[in-house]
Write a protein that holds these residues in place. Structure first.
Motif, mmCIF file in Angstrom:
data_model
loop_
_atom_site.group_PDB
_atom_site.id
_atom_site.type_symbol
_atom_site.label_atom_id
_atom_site.label_comp_id
_atom_site.label_asym_id
_atom_site.label_seq_id
_atom_site.Cartn_x
_atom_site.Cartn_y
_atom_site.Cartn_z
ATOM 1 N N ALA A 104 1.964 -15.909 -7.653
ATOM 2 C CA ALA A 104 1.676 -15.587 -6.167
ATOM 3 C C ALA A 104 1.769 -14.062 -5.693
ATOM 4 O O ALA A 104 1.481 -13.803 -4.394
ATOM 5 N N LEU A 105 2.429 -13.274 -6.626
ATOM 6 C CA LEU A 105 2.838 -11.949 -5.964
ATOM 7 C C LEU A 105 1.800 -11.100 -6.807
ATOM 8 O O LEU A 105 1.225 -11.298 -7.562
ATOM 9 N N THR A 106 1.718 -9.682 -6.155
ATOM 10 C CA THR A 106 0.536 -8.674 -6.536
ATOM 11 C C THR A 106 1.544 -8.174 -7.613
ATOM 12 O O THR A 106 2.794 -8.310 -7.949
ATOM 13 N N ALA A 107 0.810 -7.319 -8.561
ATOM 14 C CA ALA A 107 1.309 -6.392 -9.139
ATOM 15 C C ALA A 107 2.623 -5.718 -8.905
ATOM 16 O O ALA A 107 3.668 -5.577 -9.495
ATOM 17 N N GLU A 108 2.273 -4.820 -7.867
ATOM 18 C CA GLU A 108 3.631 -4.107 -7.197
ATOM 19 C C GLU A 108 4.623 -5.105 -6.834
ATOM 20 O O GLU A 108 5.789 -4.676 -6.891
ATOM 21 N N GLN A 109 4.485 -6.336 -6.238
ATOM 22 C CA GLN A 109 5.535 -7.212 -5.887
ATOM 23 C C GLN A 109 6.238 -7.728 -6.993
ATOM 24 O O GLN A 109 7.244 -7.966 -7.092
ATOM 25 N N ASN A 110 5.458 -8.015 -7.957
ATOM 26 C CA ASN A 110 6.246 -8.452 -9.294
ATOM 27 C C ASN A 110 6.971 -7.142 -9.901
ATOM 28 O O ASN A 110 8.322 -7.382 -10.411
ATOM 29 N N VAL A 111 6.650 -6.080 -9.952
ATOM 30 C CA VAL A 111 7.321 -5.083 -10.424
ATOM 31 C C VAL A 111 8.634 -4.811 -9.669
ATOM 32 O O VAL A 111 9.763 -4.480 -9.991
ATOM 33 N N ALA A 112 8.637 -4.539 -8.134
ATOM 34 C CA ALA A 112 9.564 -4.511 -7.199
ATOM 35 C C ALA A 112 10.513 -5.632 -7.278
ATOM 36 O O ALA A 112 11.580 -5.615 -6.856
ATOM 37 N N LEU A 113 10.003 -7.008 -7.825
ATOM 38 C CA LEU A 113 11.253 -7.992 -7.817
ATOM 39 C C LEU A 113 12.407 -7.832 -8.294
ATOM 40 O O LEU A 113 13.461 -8.284 -7.735
ATOM 41 N N PRO A 114 12.604 -7.426 -9.544
ATOM 42 C CA PRO A 114 14.056 -7.077 -9.941
ATOM 43 C C PRO A 114 14.928 -6.191 -8.966
ATOM 44 O O PRO A 114 16.133 -6.309 -8.740
ATOM 45 N N ASP A 138 -4.386 1.825 -9.978
ATOM 46 C CA ASP A 138 -5.406 1.256 -9.204
ATOM 47 C C ASP A 138 -5.334 -0.397 -9.138
ATOM 48 O O ASP A 138 -6.165 -1.169 -8.624
ATOM 49 N N ARG A 139 -4.335 -0.996 -9.778
ATOM 50 C CA ARG A 139 -4.338 -2.398 -9.775
ATOM 51 C C ARG A 139 -3.027 -2.958 -9.152
ATOM 52 O O ARG A 139 -2.646 -4.130 -9.207
ATOM 53 N N ALA A 140 -2.474 -2.118 -8.144
ATOM 54 C CA ALA A 140 -1.254 -2.436 -7.670
ATOM 55 C C ALA A 140 -1.511 -3.665 -6.676
ATOM 56 O O ALA A 140 -0.334 -4.582 -6.593
ATOM 57 N N ARG A 141 -2.531 -3.851 -6.090
ATOM 58 C CA ARG A 141 -2.659 -5.052 -5.020
ATOM 59 C C ARG A 141 -3.243 -6.436 -5.742
ATOM 60 O O ARG A 141 -3.510 -7.102 -5.106
ATOM 61 N N HIS A 142 -3.587 -6.299 -7.131
ATOM 62 C CA HIS A 142 -4.094 -7.287 -7.988
ATOM 63 C C HIS A 142 -2.997 -8.453 -8.172
ATOM 64 O O HIS A 142 -1.996 -8.202 -8.714
ATOM 65 N N ARG A 143 -3.249 -9.561 -8.084
ATOM 66 C CA ARG A 143 -2.410 -10.700 -8.682
ATOM 67 C C ARG A 143 -2.890 -10.809 -10.205
ATOM 68 O O ARG A 143 -3.721 -10.352 -10.819
ATOM 69 N N PRO A 144 -1.985 -11.443 -10.772
ATOM 70 C CA PRO A 144 -2.118 -11.757 -12.383
ATOM 71 C C PRO A 144 -3.236 -12.272 -12.816
ATOM 72 O O PRO A 144 -3.764 -11.863 -13.815
ATOM 73 N N ARG A 145 -3.969 -13.223 -11.961
ATOM 74 C CA ARG A 145 -5.142 -13.804 -12.305
ATOM 75 C C ARG A 145 -6.366 -12.891 -12.360
ATOM 76 O O ARG A 145 -7.472 -13.276 -12.764
ATOM 77 N N GLU A 146 -6.206 -11.925 -11.476
ATOM 78 C CA GLU A 146 -7.107 -10.804 -11.703
ATOM 79 C C GLU A 146 -7.072 -9.628 -12.434
ATOM 80 O O GLU A 146 -7.821 -8.705 -12.283
ATOM 81 N N LEU A 147 -5.946 -10.002 -13.383
ATOM 82 C CA LEU A 147 -5.920 -8.968 -14.406
ATOM 83 C C LEU A 147 -6.148 -9.370 -15.720
ATOM 84 O O LEU A 147 -5.805 -10.677 -16.120
ATOM 85 N N SER A 148 -6.440 -8.449 -16.536
ATOM 86 C CA SER A 148 -6.676 -8.845 -18.137
ATOM 87 C C SER A 148 -5.289 -9.092 -18.674
ATOM 88 O O SER A 148 -4.174 -8.855 -18.171
ATOM 89 N N GLY A 149 -5.345 -9.842 -19.966
ATOM 90 C CA GLY A 149 -4.166 -10.028 -20.682
ATOM 91 C C GLY A 149 -3.185 -8.543 -20.862
ATOM 92 O O GLY A 149 -1.906 -8.435 -20.599
#
Length: 244
Positions: A104-114, A138-149
């Motif tokens: 449910a979190l964007t890439a930047e939100q996942n990184v900021a979580l800790p 350029d992928r900071a606002r993308h959620r995991p499902r929008e990113l490759s492995g």
């Protein structure tokens, strides 16, 4: 043995047993091992050799039954639950094979979580600088499902790096990636180490292990060999002898 001052993590007589009585399995058996600051160590061994258990004990994710795990000068084994949680949050980074990102979190939100869990309010520029370091500005606002492995794994590495931990532990960080993406991730880890970080990585892949400064081999929960500066062929040959 490495002097304590140069060890990011030191294991002293560490054992970890699962079960009791005749069914008991000693996954880690009286291991003495140092992981030097500013180096990358790969941990390898046959299936069931205890490598993942060793990693979890060294990272404070599992309690040991005997011995000491020292994070710098801090004895993880004597830390209470609250202190251990703080250590894992502030001084230890962990990269999982399955990424463990929150969908449910964007890439930047996942990184900021800790940082948020530590009670900090990280600036967007701070978080995006870490994402830029792993090539995902350029992928900071993308959620995991929008990113490759591979992109998800790089977000996971950025999340582990953002607190500037003493040690970054990685459990099969390329196991779920194709060979091209795996090389990208390994190149990133190499850059992290060259920047002064300490990495301890469990892997089954000789090619991945060859990127590390040294390889530690386990069998039946014990350290049975070490290689430094080894090629993928050297690592593969040693694994074959261990599996006989």
């Amino acid at each position: 043995m490495t002097p304590p001052a140069t060890a990011a993590v030191a294991l002293r007589g560490v054992s970890r047993t699962y079960g009791t009585g005749p069914a008991a399995v000693r996954a880690v058996d009286r291991v003495d091992l140092d992981f030097r600051r500013g180096t990358w160590t790969a941990v390898m061994g046959p299936s069931g050799s205890g490598k993942s258990t060793l990693l979890h004990c060294a990272a404070g994710l599992e309690r040991v039954d005997a011995g000491q795990v020292l994070l710098g000068d801090t004895d993880i084994g004597t830390a209470g639950d609250a202190e251990l949680t703080a250590l894992r949050r502030e001084r230890i980074g962990f990269v999982f094979q399955s990424f463990n990102l929150l969908g449910a979190l964007t890439a930047e939100q996942n990184v900021a979580l800790p940082l948020r869990l530590a009670g900090r309010r990280p600036s967007r520029s701070e978080v995006r600088a870490v994402l830029a370091a792993v090539g995902l500005a350029d992928r900071a606002r993308h959620r995991p499902r929008e990113l490759s492995g591979g992109q998800q794994q790089r977000v996971a590495i950025a999340r582990a790096m953002v607190t500037r931990p003493d040690v970054l532990f990685a459990d099969e960080p390329t196991g779920a990636l194709d060979s091209t993406t795996a090389r990208t991730v390994l190149g990133l880890l190499r850059a992290v180490v060259d920047g002064g970080q300490t990495i301890v990585m469990v892997t089954h892949d000789p090619a991945a292990a060859a990127h590390a400064d040294g390889v530690v081999f386990l069998r039946d929960g014990r350290v049975v060999d070490r290689l430094a500066g080894a090629s993928a062929r050297d690592v593969a040959d040693r694994l074959v002898t261990l599996e006989r």
